[in-house]
Scaffold this motif. Structure first.
Motif, PDB file in Angstrom:
ATOM      1  N   ILE A   1     -11.180  -0.744   2.709  1.00 46.39           N
ATOM      2  CA  ILE A   1     -11.042  -0.470   1.409  1.00 46.39           C
ATOM      3  C   ILE A   1      -9.767  -1.666   0.429  1.00 46.39           C
ATOM      4  O   ILE A   1      -9.164  -1.932   1.343  1.00 46.39           O
ATOM      5  CB  ILE A   1      -9.568   0.213   0.705  1.00 46.39           C
ATOM      6  CG1 ILE A   1     -10.474   2.321   1.404  1.00 46.39           C
ATOM      7  CG2 ILE A   1     -10.147   1.198  -0.999  1.00 46.39           C
ATOM      8  CD1 ILE A   1     -10.258   3.553   1.230  1.00 46.39           C
TER       9      ILE A   1
ATOM     10  N   ASN B   1      -1.595   2.189 -10.465  1.00 45.48           N
ATOM     11  CA  ASN B   1      -1.903   0.477 -11.394  1.00 45.48           C
ATOM     12  C   ASN B   1      -2.457   0.014 -12.036  1.00 45.48           C
ATOM     13  O   ASN B   1      -3.566  -1.167 -12.688  1.00 45.48           O
ATOM     14  CB  ASN B   1      -3.194   0.264  -9.943  1.00 45.48           C
ATOM     15  CG  ASN B   1      -2.790   0.188  -8.051  1.00 45.48           C
ATOM     16  OD1 ASN B   1      -1.990  -0.145  -8.224  1.00 45.48           O
ATOM     17  ND2 ASN B   1      -3.418   0.294  -8.298  1.00 45.48           N
TER      18      ASN B   1
ATOM     19  N   VAL C   1       0.786  -1.402  -0.339  1.00 47.83           N
ATOM     20  CA  VAL C   1       0.504  -0.049  -0.097  1.00 47.83           C
ATOM     21  C   VAL C   1       1.195   1.204   0.037  1.00 47.83           C
ATOM     22  O   VAL C   1       1.647   1.160   0.781  1.00 47.83           O
ATOM     23  CB  VAL C   1      -0.746  -0.243   1.377  1.00 47.83           C
ATOM     24  CG1 VAL C   1      -1.472   1.530   1.330  1.00 47.83           C
ATOM     25  CG2 VAL C   1      -1.708  -1.115   0.951  1.00 47.83           C
TER      26      VAL C   1
ATOM     27  N   ASN D   1      -5.508  -2.854  -4.797  1.00 53.45           N
ATOM     28  CA  ASN D   1      -5.713  -2.416  -5.742  1.00 53.45           C
ATOM     29  C   ASN D   1      -6.684  -1.037  -6.435  1.00 53.45           C
ATOM     30  O   ASN D   1      -6.837  -0.885  -7.623  1.00 53.45           O
ATOM     31  CB  ASN D   1      -5.665  -3.171  -6.769  1.00 53.45           C
ATOM     32  CG  ASN D   1      -4.376  -4.689  -6.456  1.00 53.45           C
ATOM     33  OD1 ASN D   1      -3.834  -3.997  -5.470  1.00 53.45           O
ATOM     34  ND2 ASN D   1      -4.298  -5.898  -7.823  1.00 53.45           N
ATOM     35  N   CYS D   2      -7.240  -0.356  -4.954  1.00 49.78           N
ATOM     36  CA  CYS D   2      -7.870   0.299  -5.352  1.00 49.78           C
ATOM     37  C   CYS D   2      -6.676   2.002  -5.683  1.00 49.78           C
ATOM     38  O   CYS D   2      -5.959   1.563  -5.501  1.00 49.78           O
ATOM     39  CB  CYS D   2      -8.982   1.477  -3.964  1.00 49.78           C
ATOM     40  SG  CYS D   2     -10.522  -0.375  -3.976  1.00 49.78           S
TER      41      CYS D   2
ATOM     42  N   THR E   1      -3.751  -1.253  -2.074  1.00 42.27           N
ATOM     43  CA  THR E   1      -4.123  -0.031  -2.561  1.00 42.27           C
ATOM     44  C   THR E   1      -3.213   1.658  -2.417  1.00 42.27           C
ATOM     45  O   THR E   1      -2.465   1.566  -2.146  1.00 42.27           O
ATOM     46  CB  THR E   1      -5.012   0.427  -1.930  1.00 42.27           C
ATOM     47  OG1 THR E   1      -5.838  -0.498  -2.632  1.00 42.27           O
ATOM     48  CG2 THR E   1      -5.850   1.543  -2.116  1.00 42.27           C
TER      49      THR E   1
END
Lengths: 331, 331, 331
Positions: free
Chosen positions: A146, B149, A114, A149-150, A132
């Motif tokens: 959350i 990403n 992250v 991979n956001c 993320t």
């Protein structure tokens, strides 16, 4: 929990053995001893092995070891299932996370890889899962999850107790360009923000663009499905539901309590008034004001009109034949 | 910048105090002292606190501290906003990035957890943000920004000054299969490339598939919104705009300067001629040639015809009544 | 391979020089010496530099150095291309991968920043590419390739020889909520699983939701394109193809061997019977049973009816004129 305790929790009436111990939940067919289940369509009921069944008012409960009678069995089942299944919580800050020194991260969990940029605040009991990316000057409340991979761009605000599923992008630039005399497009400034209020849930791989100059806002308790597009400066009210693959153009206003089907397309500057229901694949012209009621079609019209119109279209073959017959008679 | 300097920059005429200092920009309502704003719809104007207003030819400027008169106020505003807001730039190669030794990475920024495979070149002043994966033998120009990403597959080429928003996938296999006599699908080779020319901007979570045997190409200056699907061997010209959730099947050609709405669906081998405008949710049959003009509906037709047809459908109820009355008279 | 060997491999008949050495493949136009190509539309053929051409039965092969005659040239070409092009394989476990100690990872490749949670099994010869996140208690078979930045949630099962393209999310919560008397939505439990059978291929940025209480299943050999939404408890049979941006609501059943176009929308509880073909942008009402045959439109109808109806609509202008003329005569 005992059946009697569950009845109390969901505000229903227990019958049969209120002392039956319930450990899990399942649907009618797969439920086994120790499970609670619910009856949605009593007319189709053909037996269950559940230890306790939530049934609607008026259903005969004598056949069950234990039963709970409520007005809305599915709602009661959802509420008790949430209670019976304690969601796995995550804790710790993974050693591969990259967290800016000047951020204020109180989250219970920051997953592997992250990244959190500077000036960002993340509240207590919030989980940010693996991969993320959270930009600069982002504010995230407490109890929010959350998923992996956001991407949360700079300056976005997310409230408390939200759920954002994997791959969703919040705060990318809105799609606004101005064409010059040579046909070249220049970006209109996309420097606004996104505000996600409390208890919002957003599915996977959806996109919520930032406001151009102002904000994009998703109201409290609203639920958004997968692959949904929310354009710049859209304002969605509280307690709306929006199904998968719907696209909402810039500056659309959706008031509280609206229900929007899947693959609906909104032109820009549409206003949907509180309580409207819009059927799947409907298309709404720019600037349209959609009043309360049920709507369908492209361009959308009240459902009744749409159905009547479809029936008229179905009768075109017969109308043609009648016209031909009349012309024959007249000749 | 002073109002007078801005007027010169956008090719307009200053009136009032050209010495007014402008530090930022905002819309009419939220603009405050030191801001520049613009007037898009003069008929709705009801006051602003901005220090300088960009107005269209013929608008009375006496009421403003400073004003700039131009032909296209929104365009002038977009241009000056880009100048006033220096975008934050990023620099450095993050220690968690994984960069192949035989790549040539001159980028100004490679973010956390980025991976860059071998034989890949990335030009100067380009930024590759956290978690983006770049395959083997990829070429990326200068001044390009790839947000977090994203995934750029092997052998893809991306030009200069492009912007790719988060989660976008460039170069995945096209969707091409051949069915055998037993009903089993075998992949047709998907070994081509993708070429993204200069100044292209692509939104979040979009997909640009590689060519099957040749290339998929996005022309210079074209802007693509979020969640757009571009199939294998598609060739999009220069300076097109394509709104969110549109899907473009294999081998479609879109010539220069086309405008495509949201949720439009293209069958394969469609050709859209230069200057065509296609309304949202339109559907285009495979192999169709779309001439210049404005089009709408499924299957698409010229907008005027589509509107007339819709009007005819609306009059079906009355036609039915007339038919009934005629039959009554004849009997 | 020699042309003769290829003929044997694809079950065709070689003519000309069967000893010609073939090293690669290309389309008719770009093929050069050493390449094999195929002829799809003999009527448009205008020459090729390929060393060997796969042609349909009855085509004159005298003009080629070597040719292979088969029933389905495109299929033969796909099969031989797969053989000629050995896909690059990856091996090793990257040092930045985060793999739970109690997982059983036999994969040939685990890329950079991949995370694999506990109780998960990954079979031999499987590749998990950079940035993909794999949850707890996931089972992945052998020979499967998962491209970068995918997310596989807990408890999902993926079979052998599958391909999952970048950014795809498998196992996010289904979209199921129950509204209470105050208009607040409560999540219906989404605690089921996803099962992806062998030889399934899924495009980029698609979403396959987990079952609410049961499972979501994708049958053996089914191919799914980019940006497709598969809702909770959907059951897709074997050897189906589903094109980009189609959305499938909860509890839909699609039987074996169906072909679904792009941007199709399914209401919930639809059943599509084996062998049905559904045109792009079609919309299917909840609960509908779609029989074998070709279907199109919203709401869908058999293709023939849809075309006839469209023709009727096109004749509305003339019908109106005829009505007017009849009324004039009657008056």
């Amino acid at each position: 929990m005992k059946a009697g305790e569950i009845a109390e929790f969901v505000g229903g009436t227990v019958s049969g053995n209120g002392e039956v111990e319930i450990v899990s939940f399942a649907d009618l067919k797969t439920a086994k001893q120790g499970d609670i289940t619910f009856l949605e369509r009593p007319e189709n009921f053909s037996g269950t092995n559940a230890s306790c069944v939530i049934v609607p008012n008026g259903f005969d409960t004598a056949q069950f070891p234990a039963a709970i009678t409520v007005k809305q069995p599915k709602l009661a089942f959802a509420l008790i299932a949430q209670k019976l299944r304690v969601r796995e919580t995550f804790s710790g800050i993974h050693e591969t996370a990259v967290i800016a020194a000047d951020s204020d991260v109180r989250a219970s969990y920051i997953g592997a890889s992250v990244s959190v940029a500077g000036d960002t605040q993340i509240g207590e009991s919030t989980e940010v899962h693996d991969g993320t990316r959270i930009g600069r000057n982002v504010t995230i409340g407490t109890g929010t999850v959350i998923h992996p991979n956001c991407v949360i761009y700079d300056n976005v605000t997310i409230g408390n107790d939200c759920v954002i599923h994997a791959g969703t992008i919040i705060g990318a630039d809105g799609f606004g360009y101005v064409r010059d005399a040579e046909g070249v497009y220049h970006q209109f400034p996309q420097v606004g923000t996104v505000v996600i209020e409390d208890n919002v849930e957003i599915g996977a791989n959806s996109c919520i663009d930032r406001g151009a100059l102002g904000e994009t806002r998703i109201g409290k308790g609203t639920k958004i499905d997968n692959l949904v597009q929310v354009g710049h400066n859209v304002n969605i009210g509280k307690h709306c539901v929006i199904a998968a693959q719907t696209g909402i153009s810039g500056s659309v206003v959706i008031e509280d309590g609206c229900v929007i089907g899947g693959q609906v397309g909104f032109g820009d500057h549409v206003t949907v008034q509180s309580g409207a229901v819009i059927g799947s694949q409907a298309g709404i012209l720019p600037g349209k004001i959609v009043r309360p009621g049920v709507w369908w079609g492209t361009p959308i019209q009240p459902l009744d009109e749409y159905k009547r119109q479809n029936a008229h279209i179905k009768s075109l073959e017969r109308m043609k034949a009648e016209l031909k017959e009349i012309k024959r008679k007249l000749d």
